[in-house]
Each structure stands twice: as C-alpha cells, then as structure tokens.
Enzyme design. Structure first.
Site, short mmCIF file in Angstrom:
data_model
loop_
_atom_site.label_atom_id
_atom_site.label_comp_id
_atom_site.label_asym_id
_atom_site.label_seq_id
_atom_site.Cartn_x
_atom_site.Cartn_y
_atom_site.Cartn_z
N LYS A 22 -9.67 -19.23 30.53
CA LYS A 22 -9.84 -18.49 29.26
C LYS A 22 -8.55 -18.52 28.46
O LYS A 22 -8.55 -18.82 27.27
CB LYS A 22 -10.23 -17.04 29.55
CG LYS A 22 -10.05 -16.11 28.36
CD LYS A 22 -10.45 -14.69 28.66
CE LYS A 22 -9.37 -13.79 29.17
NZ LYS A 22 -8.42 -13.29 28.16
N ASN A 23 -7.45 -18.19 29.12
CA ASN A 23 -6.20 -18.04 28.37
C ASN A 23 -5.56 -19.37 27.99
O ASN A 23 -4.60 -19.41 27.23
CB ASN A 23 -5.22 -17.14 29.14
CG ASN A 23 -5.72 -15.70 29.17
OD1 ASN A 23 -6.61 -15.33 28.41
ND2 ASN A 23 -5.15 -14.89 30.04
N CYS A 118 -4.88 -1.98 22.32
CA CYS A 118 -6.11 -2.01 23.09
C CYS A 118 -5.90 -1.16 24.33
O CYS A 118 -4.85 -0.53 24.47
CB CYS A 118 -6.52 -3.44 23.44
SG CYS A 118 -5.41 -4.20 24.60
N ARG A 123 0.49 -3.55 22.30
CA ARG A 123 0.46 -4.98 22.04
C ARG A 123 0.88 -5.36 20.61
O ARG A 123 0.08 -5.89 19.83
CB ARG A 123 -0.91 -5.56 22.41
CG ARG A 123 -1.28 -5.20 23.84
CD ARG A 123 -2.55 -5.83 24.29
NE ARG A 123 -2.40 -7.22 24.66
CZ ARG A 123 -3.41 -7.96 25.10
NH1 ARG A 123 -4.61 -7.47 25.18
NH2 ARG A 123 -3.20 -9.21 25.43
N ASP A 307 -2.52 -9.71 35.25
CA ASP A 307 -3.99 -9.83 35.22
C ASP A 307 -4.62 -9.69 36.60
O ASP A 307 -5.84 -9.56 36.71
CB ASP A 307 -4.40 -11.18 34.59
CG ASP A 307 -4.04 -11.25 33.12
OD1 ASP A 307 -3.80 -10.19 32.51
OD2 ASP A 307 -3.99 -12.37 32.57
N ARG A 399 -16.50 -11.07 28.40
CA ARG A 399 -15.53 -11.66 27.48
C ARG A 399 -14.70 -12.72 28.19
O ARG A 399 -14.20 -13.65 27.55
CB ARG A 399 -14.55 -10.58 27.00
CG ARG A 399 -14.99 -9.78 25.82
CD ARG A 399 -13.84 -8.92 25.37
NE ARG A 399 -12.61 -9.66 25.44
CZ ARG A 399 -11.44 -9.18 25.87
NH1 ARG A 399 -11.32 -7.94 26.22
NH2 ARG A 399 -10.37 -9.94 25.92
#
Ligand code: EPU
Length: 420
Positions: A22-23, A118, A123, A307, A399
C-alpha cells in the site's frame, strides 16, 4: 457500516500470499503525474486508498484503467487539467498530499486541501513544505488550503529534521524535474522509498542513494512512461507473521521480502516464535516454544515499524510476562490499547509508553477499529479471544489490506462480515 464478527478459531495453518505494498503504490500512482507517457503498474493491491488515488488522478485529467483480474493499473496523463485536489478526496486519504510534489514539478502549481490530523496524531506537513520551499517553491497555507507555486524548481540541499517518509517522497518526486542537483539529507530509508526511486528511474529520473539517509537527484527535463511491479507489503507480511504467533499456528507466507521484515523477525524470535526463511517464503510457527514477553520501541526504518506496534501489542497480551512498548514515531498511536483492554488485556498507557501485563485470557467484546493497523490487531486478538468479538468501523482495515478476512479464513479463521 460493515462489521467483522470474529470467533475463537484455534491455530491458523496453511499458506498465504502477500499483496503489493500500500505505502509503495500510493506515491507511485501519484508519481505518474510526472510522466508524459503511459505507466503500467502491476502487483497493485485492491484497496480503498488505491481507489481514492485513482479518483484523484482522474480528477486531474488522467485516463486510468483498473484491471483487477491482473492487479494492474494503467495511467496516461497527456495534459494535467487542474492544479487542485478537492477536499472531498483529501479528507478520505492523507496520502493525497503525495500529488503536491509531482503537480508542482509538472505544472508549476498545486492546490490541495490540508489533510488535517487523524486518529494516530496531528501529522503536520511542515517538512514537505520546507523541502519544496528549499527547491524554490512559494507555499501559502490559508483557509484549509495549501497552495504551492513555482516558475521552475531549482535543485538544492534539503535537510529533514526528521526522516519523514512522505516528505522524502514528495521532495524526491518534485526534484526529478528540477533544474540541477538536489540532495536530501536525513532522508527516510524505507523500502517504499527505494521502490518509488526505482519507478522514477525507470521513467528517466536520475536518483541515487534511495534506501540510505542521503538521496541525490539530478534533475531532468522530462519523464516518460514505464512498467513497474510494486514490492510486496512488509506490514501485511508482518500481520500474517503475528497471526501465526498469536494463534500458536504455522503459516507459510509467500511473496515477501525477508530483508524488509528483519526487525519483526528479530522481535518474534525474542518472543519464542520460530521463523524460517524457506524457498517459497517465510514460515512462522507459534506452536513450538512457549511465547514470552519482549520490549518494543518503534523507530524509522530500519528500526521497528510503528505500523506493527498495534499488532505486537495484541500478541504480547497473550504471552507469559509483562512487556513495555514505546511509540516514538506518532504521538497518539495507542488508541487500540483501550480496545484490547476491553477484551481483557489490561494495558496501561502513560504518554508514549504502554505496559502490557500479558497472559490475561482475552475475551470477546464489542470494539472499534480506530485505524487501519489497530483494526487488524483487534481481528487477530479476536481469533484467540473466548467467544465472539464484534469489530466495527472496519472500513479502516479495507483501506489498507487486500482481502484481509478472505486470506485469514483460508487459514482457518472464523470471521463473518456483516452489514450493520
Ligand atoms: N511529520 C512531521 N512533519 C511532516 C511530516 C511528518 O512532523 O511534515 C511527523 C509525523 O507527524 C509523524 C512522523 O513525522 O509523527 C512520521 O511521519 P511520516 O511523514 O514518516 O509518515 P507518513 O509519510 O505520513 C507513512 C505511512 C504510514 C507510516 C509512516 C511511518 C504512507 C501512505 N503512510 O506515513 O503508514 O506509519 O510513514 O512509517 O506511506 C499505515 O500504513 O498504517 C500508515 C499509517
């Protein structure tokens, strides 16, 4: 909104295939804005965030084809038709900020609604802005909008006060079309940055040093289309490693890069899990030795990834002995501690430290997925908790994980997705 009902499932066993990262794919898709030709990206995970990035590209005039049978996305942007990313899309995904660098470099202007904070922290984007200003951009922030303009970006020395992943990526993308040479010092070293640099180099960019803290980018006048396969997702890999350990199971994880998950392997082995690098992938077993406590401190790569913090917290709740977890990357990434405690984990949080007493038998409860990794951690905790765990707000999980429940079910997990 959909929920997961997770039941105590016993040891997970079998093989699982990791999807593309994803990243890595999000900045790569944003980088297609720099190209005047066709870019074909393969090994793309099917995720909500990827869909949002495709919508952003379309809103800027791109023709985007999503071929989900082959996990391939093709992007062609003859002409960028707008320099503004609407708030409607930015609020759905912070990674929208990745289009700022490419847009500025290609059109001389970028206007993006501010992503805001968030659930894991404030952030800010000050480091993105500082880097782009150093390359000569004028940046104004007003009424929830960040506006960057520049006639022609000029290569310069950019020192990052913190090795921010997003800032490194945004500055690297912008610098590819700048005049002269850019050096990014104290750059982030994550594998996703190396993948982005490899993609940009295939498009004709001249980037050296990605994967170290010193990246050198020699500006070129234009970039062309290319083909690129995204690297496997190291956090999804780590998630299935925890799934094997927490359920005291035995999982062979295919399509992964063991080098990218070294800190996860090290910490799992400290806990007593067995990790073997086999020809077909990484085999993780939690059923050989008794699992014990270990301490964790999150750090930028190659340190232990933030993460994976929530996922380790779930695992450490089930082992013998107390563990300390220190979160140094995000200031508010312990929301899952309260949810795990609702399941009996009894975790105490003080500032950036969480103490996990361990060995409390987990019991099913109604819990909320507060962010993507928190949600995944609660699902794994639910697999070993007595009774049923009901996890709401699972859109966070969708997501960032491709077919998460399906992959776990194929390993023996009892998970049902219900529409509320
Ligand atoms: N920071 C600043 N100013 C900036 C940028 C960052 O102070 O201009 C701070 C952040 O507030 C945070 C720290 O620096 O405290 C690290 O942020 P970083 O910029 O490195 O993270 P990011 O680019 O926003 C990416 C991943 C995150 C992952 C972090 C750290 C993407 C799309 N997201 O975020 O992934 O946690 O790097 O490794 O690449 C996830 O996948 O669940 C996720 C949150």
């Amino acid at each position: 909104m959909a929920k997961f009902i997770v039941e105590q499932s016993g040891a997970l066993r079998g093989e699982v295939e990791v999807s593309g990262s994803k990243n890595a794919v999000l900045p790569i898709l944003a980088a297609t804005l720099l190209s005047e030709g066709i870019c074909e990206i393969s090994d793309v995970p099917r995720l909500r965030d990827v869909e949002v990035m495709c919508k952003i590209l379309r809103s800027m005039g791109a023709s985007v084809t999503e071929d989900w049978d082959n996990h391939t996305i093709t992007v062609e942007i003859d002409k960028v038709t707008t320099d503004e990313v609407p708030y409607e899309l930015v609020k759905r995904m912070r990674a929208s900020i990745f289009v700022m660098g490419p847009l500025l470099a290609r059109t001389g202007k970028a206007r993006i609604a501010l992503p805001g904070g968030c659930s894991i922290g404030d952030r800010p984007i000050d480091l993105h802005n500082k880097g782009l200003r150093t390359l000569g951009a004028k940046i104004d922030m007003d009424m929830g909008l960040v506006e960057a303009t520049s006639k022609k970006l000029k290569g310069a020395l950019v020192y990052l006060d913190f090795p921010s992943v997003g800032a490194t990526e945004n500055i690297m993308m912008a610098a590819t079309l700048a005049e002269g040479t850019t050096m990014i010092e104290n750059a982030a070293e994550e594998p996703e940055i190396v993948d982005l640099a490899n993609f940009l180099n295939k498009m004709g960019a001249k980037i050296k040093g990605a994967g170290t803290d010193n990246i050198r980018i020699e500006g070129v006048t234009c970039l062309h289309g290319t083909k690129h396969a995204v690297i496997p997702d190291r956090i999804e890999t780590g998630t299935f490693m925890i799934a094997a350990a927490i359920t005291r199971g035995d999982i062979l994880i295919k399509n992964c890069v063991p080098d990218h998950v070294k800190p996860i392997i090290a910490k799992l082995m400290e806990c007593g899990a067995t990790v073997n690098d086999e020809v077909e992938g990484l085999r993780v077993r939690g059923d050989i030795k008794k699992l014990i406590a270990t301490d964790i401190k999150t750090m930028p790569y190659p340190g232990f990834p933030t993460d994976m913090q929530a996922l380790f917290m779930a695992l450490l709740s089930t082992v013998d002995g107390a563990s300390a977890i220190i979160e140094t990357v995000f200031e508010n990434r312990f929301m899952h501690a309260a949810e795990l405690s609702r399941m009996g984990a009894n975790i105490k949080v003080d500032g950036r430290t969480a103490i996990v007493p361990g060995k409390n038998p987990l019991v099913g409860a109604q819990v909320i997925s507060t962010d993507l990794r928190a949600g995944a951690a609660l699902v794994l905790a639910g697999l070993v908790a007595k009774g049923k765990t009901e996890i709401s707000e699972i859109y966070h999980i969708e997501r960032g994980y491709d077919s998460f429940s399906e992959k776990l079910i194929s390993l023996g997990a009892k998970i049902t997705r219900v529409e509320d």
